[in-house]
Design a protein around this motif. Structure first.
Motif: not given
Length: 194
Positions: A94-123
């Motif tokens: 479809s397309h390439f893009f950049e912007g604040p959601y890139i860094a925000s997604t990475e940050r949220a994924l790092r936060q989720a990595e340390v949670m006790q329960q396993p999850y499947q990430p989606r947007l």
């Protein structure tokens, strides 16, 4: 607990790899970070993108898969994202893009990595509120293309989040969707009884 990232459809990944290898696709993209990147650009962390079509008053939602998003990494950081969409002929870039959601997604994924329960990430996108969330699905073995937000799944609003909703704060679906329902309710027309 590690996140269980669902595998992207192979044709979706192929379309992103083809676009990354195409000077025309990269040159025409409005992503200066990708155009100016030095070194190889690789697609990583494929996340299914779902759109929340309806939120019921009781706080349940109907979601549908609209594509797959890949973070594009150059060196040690993500510089852009690539999105694919399903067409009648199969998966297409479809397309390439950049912007604040890139860094925000990475940050949220790092936060989720340390949670006790396993999850499947989606947007999960809520277009009416211009809101994008990291959807942490409680069934890590589920098909990433299917399903609806379950009450015990977590939603992590990405920055920038709508006013009054804190970015990067995990919310249970059962708690956040009713709040979003009040924001989506149309205001009464002037002259209508309240």
């Amino acid at each position: 607990m590690p996140l269980h990232v669902p595998p992207a459809p192979a044709p979706a990944l192929r379309t992103v790899l083809m676009a990354l290898g195409s000077p025309t696709a990269v040159h025409e993209a409005r992503t200066p970070s990708l155009k100016n990147a030095t070194g190889p650009a690789t697609p990583e962390l494929p996340l299914p993108v779902h759109v929340l079509d309806r939120i019921a008053p009781e706080g349940t939602g109907t979601a549908r898969l609209t594509g797959w998003r890949f973070l594009i990494r150059c060196g040690d950081r993500a510089v852009a994202a690539a999105e694919t969409r399903l067409t009648p002929d199969g998966w297409a870039f479809s397309h390439f893009f950049e912007g604040p959601y890139i860094a925000s997604t990475e940050r949220a994924l790092r936060q989720a990595e340390v949670m006790q329960q396993p999850y499947q990430p989606r947007l999960l996108s809520v277009p009416e509120l211009y809101m994008l969330t990291l959807w942490l699905h409680a069934d890590p073995t589920a098909d990433g293309a299917d399903g609806h937000p379950a009450p015990n799944d977590l939603l992590v609003p990405l920055a920038p989040a709508p006013p009054g909703i804190a970015a990067h704060r995990p919310h249970r679906v059962a708690d956040l969707l009713p709040v979003l329902t009040t924001r989506l309710t149309p205001a009464p027309l002037l002259g209508s009884p309240a």
